[in-house]
Design a protein around this motif. Structure first.
Motif, PDB file in Angstrom:
ATOM      1  N   THR A   3       0.827  -1.209   0.000  1.00  0.00           N
ATOM      2  CA  THR A   3       0.000   0.000   0.000  1.00  0.00           C
ATOM      3  C   THR A   3       0.859   1.256   0.000  1.00  0.00           C
ATOM      4  O   THR A   3       0.575   2.226  -0.713  1.00  0.00           O
ATOM      5  CB  THR A   3      -0.924   0.008   1.236  1.00  0.00           C
ATOM      6  OG1 THR A   3      -1.750  -1.157   1.210  1.00  0.00           O
ATOM      7  CG2 THR A   3      -1.802   1.247   1.238  1.00  0.00           C
ATOM      8  N   ILE A 255      -6.728   7.948   0.428  1.00  0.00           N
ATOM      9  CA  ILE A 255      -7.586   7.046  -0.343  1.00  0.00           C
ATOM     10  C   ILE A 255      -7.236   5.587  -0.084  1.00  0.00           C
ATOM     11  O   ILE A 255      -8.104   4.706  -0.059  1.00  0.00           O
ATOM     12  CB  ILE A 255      -7.477   7.373  -1.847  1.00  0.00           C
ATOM     13  CG1 ILE A 255      -8.107   8.741  -2.130  1.00  0.00           C
ATOM     14  CG2 ILE A 255      -8.138   6.300  -2.707  1.00  0.00           C
ATOM     15  CD1 ILE A 255      -7.877   9.246  -3.536  1.00  0.00           C
ATOM     16  N   SER A 256      -5.942   5.317   0.127  1.00  0.00           N
ATOM     17  CA  SER A 256      -5.504   3.924   0.324  1.00  0.00           C
ATOM     18  C   SER A 256      -5.817   3.400   1.722  1.00  0.00           C
ATOM     19  O   SER A 256      -5.723   2.189   1.957  1.00  0.00           O
ATOM     20  CB  SER A 256      -3.997   3.826   0.064  1.00  0.00           C
ATOM     21  OG  SER A 256      -3.263   4.590   1.020  1.00  0.00           O
ATOM     22  N   ILE A 257      -6.177   4.290   2.643  1.00  0.00           N
ATOM     23  CA  ILE A 257      -6.493   3.858   4.012  1.00  0.00           C
ATOM     24  C   ILE A 257      -8.000   3.637   4.126  1.00  0.00           C
ATOM     25  O   ILE A 257      -8.791   4.579   4.073  1.00  0.00           O
ATOM     26  CB  ILE A 257      -6.037   4.910   5.048  1.00  0.00           C
ATOM     27  CG1 ILE A 257      -4.528   5.116   4.965  1.00  0.00           C
ATOM     28  CG2 ILE A 257      -6.440   4.475   6.458  1.00  0.00           C
ATOM     29  CD1 ILE A 257      -4.014   6.236   5.857  1.00  0.00           C
ATOM     30  N   ASP A 258      -8.391   2.391   4.259  1.00  0.00           N
ATOM     31  CA  ASP A 258      -9.821   2.058   4.293  1.00  0.00           C
ATOM     32  C   ASP A 258     -10.293   1.830   5.719  1.00  0.00           C
ATOM     33  O   ASP A 258     -11.133   0.958   5.976  1.00  0.00           O
ATOM     34  CB  ASP A 258     -10.068   0.814   3.435  1.00  0.00           C
ATOM     35  CG  ASP A 258     -11.557   0.631   3.142  1.00  0.00           C
ATOM     36  OD1 ASP A 258     -12.280   1.641   3.158  1.00  0.00           O
ATOM     37  OD2 ASP A 258     -11.991  -0.516   2.937  1.00  0.00           O
ATOM     38  N   SER A 260     -12.070   3.133   9.303  1.00  0.00           N
ATOM     39  CA  SER A 260     -13.076   4.068   9.789  1.00  0.00           C
ATOM     40  C   SER A 260     -12.609   4.699  11.096  1.00  0.00           C
ATOM     41  O   SER A 260     -11.666   4.225  11.739  1.00  0.00           O
ATOM     42  CB  SER A 260     -14.405   3.352   9.996  1.00  0.00           C
ATOM     43  OG  SER A 260     -14.291   2.397  11.043  1.00  0.00           O
ATOM     44  N   THR A 280     -14.942   7.067   7.035  1.00  0.00           N
ATOM     45  CA  THR A 280     -13.646   6.465   6.711  1.00  0.00           C
ATOM     46  C   THR A 280     -12.642   7.543   6.314  1.00  0.00           C
ATOM     47  O   THR A 280     -13.029   8.633   5.871  1.00  0.00           O
ATOM     48  CB  THR A 280     -13.785   5.460   5.558  1.00  0.00           C
ATOM     49  OG1 THR A 280     -14.256   6.147   4.378  1.00  0.00           O
ATOM     50  CG2 THR A 280     -14.769   4.348   5.923  1.00  0.00           C
ATOM     51  N   ALA A 282     -10.694   7.375   3.775  1.00  0.00           N
ATOM     52  CA  ALA A 282     -10.769   7.527   2.321  1.00  0.00           C
ATOM     53  C   ALA A 282     -11.836   8.532   1.908  1.00  0.00           C
ATOM     54  O   ALA A 282     -11.660   9.281   0.939  1.00  0.00           O
ATOM     55  CB  ALA A 282     -11.036   6.176   1.664  1.00  0.00           C
ATOM     56  N   SER A 283     -12.948   8.563   2.636  1.00  0.00           N
ATOM     57  CA  SER A 283     -14.024   9.494   2.288  1.00  0.00           C
ATOM     58  C   SER A 283     -13.642  10.944   2.568  1.00  0.00           C
ATOM     59  O   SER A 283     -14.258  11.864   2.033  1.00  0.00           O
ATOM     60  CB  SER A 283     -15.298   9.139   3.067  1.00  0.00           C
ATOM     61  OG  SER A 283     -15.121   9.358   4.464  1.00  0.00           O
TER      62      SER A 283
END
Length: 310
Positions: A3, A255-258, A260, A280, A282-283
């Motif tokens: 990642t 974006i790569s960290i999913d 929450s 999250t 990423a959001s």
């Protein structure tokens, strides 16, 4: 590890694409004092010109012709539009470029339609260059990286090691002295504005098929370009370069960290059942450049390497 490596590569490519856009805007502002609100529109024109020219000449000719066409359009805007508005002050210039952005968007809709066009990656570069951690990495992304680095090196050499660069830099601080030495300062301004627009057009050529070519593309990336310029420091190319990479890495890593908020702050008892816990990282990626902008204006108004405060 996988990642991190992919985030670094993608962040570097996206950051250099942002720098290609912001460098032209920085040059225009530092020399002319004009905050060109239509700058991202020239990026859009570069993508659409490349799409149209590529249908007749192929991608490689369009790669050179489209930025030239965008630069010529920028020269016309400066000579017959912006130069006449300049006498009325910065507010008039700001309103002029703001209106110009909407005019360009409507013209694009009339000529190319309201939907995205099929501007695709050229077949010569549409393959996987190497395999990394079991995933194929597209050759076109490395091509974007090479073009961006080449532009960066060429811009640095032009400004720091050539006579043209010396004249441009002298015009930034002592335009009257440069004029007395026999140089046509208004023509220099026009050429700098055209060069800044051409750089935006080049970014559109290589970024339009990587992202998407549609009438709203200018307004989607335009605010981020202004964030780059402000965070880096108004008029500072070095600051724009650092800020571009910073925002590029910041967004791609986010974006790569999913994960929450509930997973990150579970030690504090935050539950995934609540609205905040379901958010999250990423959001939040699209919001991060603007959070950085707010913090920069609060803590260091002149930016990372700028001399002007807001």
């Amino acid at each position: 590890m996988e990642t991190v490596v992919f985030a670094l590569l993608n962040g570097l490519i996206y950051g250099l694409l942002l720098f290609m856009l912001s460098s032209g805007l920085t040059l225009i502002f530092s020399m002319m004092g004009v905050l060109n609100m239509a700058h991202a529109s020239f990026y859009m024109l570069g993508a659409y010109f490349a799409f149209t020219l590529g249908q007749h000449t192929g991608f490689w000719f369009a790669l050179f012709l489209a930025p030239i066409c965008v630069g010529a359009a920028g020269a016309c805007v400066e000579k017959w539009g912006l130069r006449k508005v300049h006498a009325s002050g910065h507010v008039a210039e700001l309103l002029f470029t703001f209106g110009l952005a909407y005019v360009i968007e409507e013209l694009v809709k009339i000529i190319w339609g309201k939907f995205a066009v099929a501007y695709e990656i050229p077949s010569e570069l549409n393959f996987s260059l190497f395999e990394l951690f079991g995933s194929q990495y597209p050759a076109y992304r490395i091509f974007m990286l090479a073009v961006s680095i080449g532009m960066l090196a060429g811009l640095w050499y032009l400004l720091k090691r050539t006579r043209i660069g010396l004249i441009i830099q002298a015009s930034l601080t002592h335009p009257h002295m440069v004029s007395h030495l026999g140089h046509n300062v208004p023509r220099i301004f026009m050429l700098v504005f055209a060069a800044g627009c051409a750089l935006a057009g080049l970014a559109g050529v290589i970024g339009g098929n990587y992202l998407v070519t549609e009438p709203s593309m200018a307004f989607s990336i335009g605010p981020i370009v202004f964030v780059v310029v402000v965070v880096g420091g108004m008029g500072s190319l070095e600051g724009a370069f650092i800020a571009s990479l910073l925002i590029g890495f910041l967004q791609t890593f986010a974006i790569s960290i999913d994960a929450s908020f509930a997973e990150i702050f579970s030690f504090a008892g935050l539950s995934a059942d609540g609205d905040i816990g379901r958010i999250t990282i990423a959001s939040l990626a699209p919001m991060l450049p603007f959070i950085l902008l707010v913090l920069m204006l609060m803590l260091r108004p002149r930016g990372l390497m700028g001399e002007r405060e807001f």
